[in-house]
Motif scaffolding. Structure first.
Motif, mmCIF file in Angstrom:
data_model
loop_
_atom_site.group_PDB
_atom_site.id
_atom_site.type_symbol
_atom_site.label_atom_id
_atom_site.label_comp_id
_atom_site.label_asym_id
_atom_site.label_seq_id
_atom_site.Cartn_x
_atom_site.Cartn_y
_atom_site.Cartn_z
ATOM 1 N N GLU A 1 0.791 -1.301 -0.027
ATOM 2 C CA GLU A 1 -0.111 -0.035 0.207
ATOM 3 C C GLU A 1 0.841 1.418 0.040
ATOM 4 O OE1 GLU A 1 -3.565 0.442 -0.040
ATOM 5 O OE2 GLU A 1 -3.563 -1.809 -0.156
ATOM 6 N N ALA A 2 1.974 1.055 0.517
ATOM 7 C CA ALA A 2 2.739 2.259 0.561
ATOM 8 C C ALA A 2 3.825 2.473 -0.250
ATOM 9 C CB ALA A 2 3.645 2.192 2.260
ATOM 10 N N ALA B 1 13.258 0.219 0.967
ATOM 11 C CA ALA B 1 13.498 1.567 0.725
ATOM 12 C C ALA B 1 14.599 1.552 -0.150
ATOM 13 C CB ALA B 1 13.748 2.133 2.105
ATOM 14 N N LYS B 2 15.548 0.752 0.009
ATOM 15 C CA LYS B 2 16.688 0.511 -0.642
ATOM 16 C C LYS B 2 16.530 0.601 -2.150
ATOM 17 C CE LYS B 2 21.565 -0.845 -0.357
ATOM 18 N NZ LYS B 2 22.319 -1.692 0.177
ATOM 19 N N ARG B 3 15.484 -0.420 -2.488
ATOM 20 C CA ARG B 3 15.095 -0.628 -4.000
ATOM 21 C C ARG B 3 14.414 0.516 -4.461
ATOM 22 N NH1 ARG B 3 14.522 -5.301 -1.912
ATOM 23 N NH2 ARG B 3 12.164 -5.011 -1.498
ATOM 24 N N LEU B 4 13.494 0.978 -3.413
ATOM 25 C CA LEU B 4 12.718 2.238 -4.139
ATOM 26 C C LEU B 4 13.551 3.552 -4.189
ATOM 27 C CD1 LEU B 4 9.354 1.729 -2.217
ATOM 28 C CD2 LEU B 4 9.873 1.413 -4.727
ATOM 29 N N GLY B 5 14.731 3.562 -3.418
ATOM 30 C CA GLY B 5 15.621 4.848 -3.519
ATOM 31 C C GLY B 5 14.681 5.998 -2.653
ATOM 32 N N THR B 6 14.018 5.351 -1.643
ATOM 33 C CA THR B 6 13.632 6.345 -0.776
ATOM 34 C C THR B 6 14.114 6.339 0.589
ATOM 35 O OG1 THR B 6 11.724 4.952 -0.002
ATOM 36 C CG2 THR B 6 11.244 6.324 -2.006
ATOM 37 N N ASN B 7 13.827 7.136 1.466
ATOM 38 C CA ASN B 7 14.294 7.282 2.767
ATOM 39 C C ASN B 7 13.574 6.198 3.526
ATOM 40 O OD1 ASN B 7 13.902 8.060 5.838
ATOM 41 N ND2 ASN B 7 15.263 9.736 5.267
ATOM 42 N N PRO B 8 14.369 5.351 4.331
ATOM 43 C CA PRO B 8 13.877 4.150 4.930
ATOM 44 C C PRO B 8 12.751 4.733 6.019
ATOM 45 C CG PRO B 8 15.953 4.007 5.068
ATOM 46 C CD PRO B 8 15.665 5.348 4.415
ATOM 47 N N ARG B 9 12.947 5.624 7.034
ATOM 48 C CA ARG B 9 12.085 6.231 7.974
ATOM 49 C C ARG B 9 10.940 6.690 7.271
ATOM 50 N NH1 ARG B 9 13.781 6.613 13.506
ATOM 51 N NH2 ARG B 9 11.939 7.692 14.114
ATOM 52 N N ALA B 10 10.985 7.475 6.145
ATOM 53 C CA ALA B 10 9.765 8.037 5.395
ATOM 54 C C ALA B 10 8.928 6.811 4.960
ATOM 55 C CB ALA B 10 10.168 8.742 4.504
ATOM 56 N N LEU B 11 9.542 5.748 4.452
ATOM 57 C CA LEU B 11 8.873 4.605 3.989
ATOM 58 C C LEU B 11 8.162 3.953 5.282
ATOM 59 C CD1 LEU B 11 7.748 2.676 1.808
ATOM 60 C CD2 LEU B 11 9.726 1.395 2.170
ATOM 61 N N ALA B 12 8.957 3.738 6.231
ATOM 62 C CA ALA B 12 8.413 3.428 7.430
ATOM 63 C C ALA B 12 7.153 4.075 8.142
ATOM 64 C CB ALA B 12 9.473 3.186 8.728
ATOM 65 N N GLU B 13 7.005 5.356 7.895
ATOM 66 C CA GLU B 13 5.957 6.276 8.207
ATOM 67 C C GLU B 13 4.852 5.774 7.423
ATOM 68 O OE1 GLU B 13 5.878 8.454 10.736
ATOM 69 O OE2 GLU B 13 8.141 9.183 11.057
ATOM 70 N N ARG B 14 5.121 5.624 6.233
ATOM 71 C CA ARG B 14 3.825 5.368 5.422
ATOM 72 C C ARG B 14 3.205 4.060 5.452
ATOM 73 N NH1 ARG B 14 7.004 7.553 0.925
ATOM 74 N NH2 ARG B 14 6.734 5.665 -0.406
ATOM 75 N N VAL B 15 4.132 3.035 5.973
ATOM 76 C CA VAL B 15 3.829 1.514 6.311
ATOM 77 C C VAL B 15 2.902 1.776 7.712
ATOM 78 C CG1 VAL B 15 4.618 -0.771 7.069
ATOM 79 C CG2 VAL B 15 5.700 0.340 5.224
ATOM 80 N N ALA C 1 1.253 3.997 8.720
ATOM 81 C CA ALA C 1 -0.205 4.502 8.379
ATOM 82 C C ALA C 1 -1.169 3.593 7.901
ATOM 83 C CB ALA C 1 -0.210 5.747 7.282
ATOM 84 N N GLU C 2 -0.524 2.518 6.948
ATOM 85 C CA GLU C 2 -1.496 1.574 6.449
ATOM 86 C C GLU C 2 -1.723 0.261 7.221
ATOM 87 O OE1 GLU C 2 -2.897 2.145 3.462
ATOM 88 O OE2 GLU C 2 -1.920 3.724 3.024
ATOM 89 N N LEU C 3 -0.815 0.172 8.107
ATOM 90 C CA LEU C 3 -0.870 -1.094 9.034
ATOM 91 C C LEU C 3 -1.884 -1.025 10.176
ATOM 92 C CD1 LEU C 3 1.382 -3.508 9.334
ATOM 93 C CD2 LEU C 3 2.407 -2.285 11.060
ATOM 94 N N ASP C 4 -2.468 -2.329 9.782
ATOM 95 C CA ASP C 4 -3.603 -2.438 10.676
ATOM 96 C C ASP C 4 -3.533 -3.602 11.527
ATOM 97 O OD1 ASP C 4 -5.980 -2.568 12.145
ATOM 98 O OD2 ASP C 4 -7.161 -3.427 10.409
ATOM 99 N N VAL D 1 2.712 -0.066 18.009
ATOM 100 C CA VAL D 1 3.689 -0.186 17.004
ATOM 101 C C VAL D 1 4.652 1.025 16.777
ATOM 102 C CG1 VAL D 1 4.160 -0.540 14.480
ATOM 103 C CG2 VAL D 1 2.003 -1.552 15.579
ATOM 104 N N GLU D 2 5.939 0.904 16.591
ATOM 105 C CA GLU D 2 6.683 2.149 16.689
ATOM 106 C C GLU D 2 7.824 2.040 15.626
ATOM 107 O OE1 GLU D 2 7.773 1.780 20.615
ATOM 108 O OE2 GLU D 2 9.253 0.393 20.013
#
Ligand code: ARG
Length: 563
Positions: free
Chosen positions: A12-13, A42-56, A58-61, A69-70
């Motif tokens: 989703e993220a 994140a590495k494969r997407l070339g994005t910042n891991p912390r930013a990706l983690a934030e998005r995850v 938000a989607e994680l139920d 969860v932190e």
């Protein structure tokens, strides 16, 4: 289930087809899981891991699964599991292990001693590790085919037959195959005429001369009987039916070479038929051949292995073939795997995997030998293990009924030897150390077997039968949480062993389980507790015993009722 939720959230993220993402934290705290896959994604997407983690996040139920969860560190996601979720996973209705989603045909090549001699310590690792993997695959619902690729062909047999002919067919001498082999070897080394006779016996054997074949079969039979005695003692699941000896491929070898020729892979070099592949060179850069037929027309170990690969892929339809063979044969396997792939012997869907292992060393750090410098025979080694284990259990528990001592000493002694091997990382050498393997402390079989007997005797004291309780537990105390959170990881540890063929991960896990259980047992009274806590703790203990017994069973190690 947890892994799937996180994967979905990752998708989703924006990180599709992320690998399995939920791994246990390296030091699993109570109900604390780490989603490591975010970093890779994140590495494969070339994005910042912390930013990706934030998005995850938000989607994680994880309603009902996690209490909190932190994000931690550079981009890990820590998941604190809900006690009720852990308890539900440990419910007596939940199986310890689920079969794999896709059942595969898996060939395991292990043990494979050379039948000219008695089985010695050099075959121990392959036999023990291979057997553990066979048990793991079977438990996960795969179709497992055991292949005992014993060495039953070649010059050594000419030597034995020539010696047998010389001394007359005296079967008493044959009962000690090792001594017989040594005597034949001495004759071979010392006497030119004998050596010549031995060589001509090889030719006679290969051309199928009936008398010579009969003598050869006799050796094979004695030697296999001897191996079977060892397998039974070790509790290794290999039988005659699993033997597919080198000689079984004799009739295929000519065709193998013909197929290599058809594929344009064959080069004649000094009269021998060879395959040269670019990736294999000597240190000086000159090409390194795989010889498949000698100038005298004889075939080699590699030719037989090529035939075995074709048989396993094309006839047995293997999805995976695992070889548990000494690290010194690594180059051999790289070569035959590459040649087999080029020649089209390997099917598209089949993985060939050499899982090498290191040597067993003596206390001096040199290859393990007897005091006299000879090879250590497995029979002698196992006898000594039994003797030492008997001393150990008698000292630990002088009240053990005499009638049970034998069985207990055998289970503890054999278990200690097997566990010592399985608990070391497969790829490194290790020092064979009686005191360490027979200690009640630390990562040893007696420690785990003892933990299991403690749970068993607790049930006995309570007038209960282990395994008979059913119901759902409540995890209230930290020590209960910690133990429960560890117990629900059993499946993922076993899955990992099935993937990488490193059984020491399962050993380490079981030792952690036993240690956590002891902590729980010290801080949480069980039998003299009021209901419903009493039953809940008994259920947790029962589940622990189940994980220990099943886990040890996957390693081929028995548990005992008392010790
Ligand atoms: N007999 C061989 C040895 O003792 C091991 C055979 C392993 N399996 C194989 N397919 N090459 O060294």
């Amino acid at each position: 289930m947890l892994g799937q939720r996180v994967s979905e959230a990752l998708a989703e993220a924006g990180a599709q087809d992320a690998p399995p993402v939920v791994g246990p934290a390296t030091r699993p705290e109570f109900g604390h899981y780490q989603a490591n896959g975010v970093m890779g994604a994140a590495k494969r997407l070339g994005t910042n891991p912390r930013a990706l983690a934030e998005r995850v996040l938000a989607e994680l139920d994880l309603e009902g699964i996690a209490s909190r969860v932190e994000i931690a560190g550079p981009g890990f996601i820590n998941i604190h599991l809900e006690p009720a979720f852990i308890a539900a996973q440990l419910d007596t209705g939940q199986p310890l292990l689920e079969p794999a989603t896709e059942s595969m045909t898996i060939v395991v090549d292990y043990s494979a001693p050379n039948l000219a001699k008695e089985m010695h310590v050099g075959h121990l690792r392959s036999t023990i590790i291979g057997d553990a993997l066979v048990r793991v695959f079977t438990a996960l619902g795969h179709h497992v085919i055991r292949q005992n690729h014993v060495g039953d062909w070649g010059t050594q047999f000419g030597m034995l037959i020539a010696h047998l002919e010389e001394i007359g067919a005296n079967s008493e001498q044959l009962s000690d195959l090792e001594m017989f082999y040594q005597a034949a070897k001495r004759r071979f080394d010392d006497d030119q005429a004998f050596a010549q006779r031995a060589r001509s016996q090889v030719v006679a054997l290969q051309s199928g001369e009936p008398d010579v074949r009969a003598a050869w079969r006799r050796f094979i039979d004695i030697s296999l009987n001897h191996c079977e005695t060892i397998y039974q003692r070790l509790g290794v699941q290999l039988t005659r039916a699993d033997v597919r000896a080198e000689s079984a491929y004799n009739d295929d070898l000519q065709d193998i070479v013909a197929q290599l020729d058809d594929a344009g892979l064959l080069t004649r070099s000094d009269g021998a038929d060879c395959v040269f592949l670019d990736q294999f060179t000597r240190k000086d850069g000159t090409p390194l051949p795989v010889i498949v037929r000698k100038s005298d027309g004889g075939y080699l170990y590699a030719t037989t292995d090529l035939a075995a690969i074709r048989y396993r892929c094309r006839t047995l339809h293997a999805d995976r073939v695992l070889y548990f063979v000494d690290a010194r044969q690594s180059l051999h396997f790289q070569q035959v795997f590459a040649v087999a792939a080029k020649a089209g012997f390997v099917t598209e869907s089949c993985e060939l995997e050499h899982h090498p292992f290191g040597s067993i060393l003596g206390p001096d750090g040199r290859p393990f030998r007897t005091r006299a410098g000879g090879v250590v025979k497995l029979t002698d080694l196992l006898d000594e293990a039994r003797r030492r284990a008997e001393r150990l259990v008698r000292a630990k528990n002088p009240d053990l009924p005499e009638a049970q001592i034998d069985a207990i000493a055998e289970a503890v002694g054999i278990g200690a030897v097997k566990y010592a091997d399985l608990s070391k990382s497969r790829t490194t050498d290790y020092v064979f150390d009686w005191d360490q393997m027979l200690s009640f402390d630390g990562n040893t079989a007696p420690y785990l077997q003892y933990a299991h007997t403690r749970i068993n005797s607790m049930f006995q004291r309570g007038g209960l039968v282990l395994g008979s309780l059913s119901g759902r537990m409540r995890l209230a105390e930290p020590a209960e949480h910690d133990l429960g959170a560890l117990l629900i990881r059993f499946q993922e540890v076993v899955d990992q062993v099935a993937r990488d063929a490193f059984p020491h991960h399962l050993c380490g896990y079981l030792a952690d389980v036993a240690a956590r259980f002891m902590q729980f047992y010290e801080s949480c009274p069980v039998l003299n507790q009021d209901e419903p806590i009493r039953t809940s703790r008994l259920l947790l203990s029962q589940r622990t015993a189940d994980v220990l017994k099943t886990g040890l069973g996957l390693l081929g190690i028995e548990t005992v009722e008392r010790m």
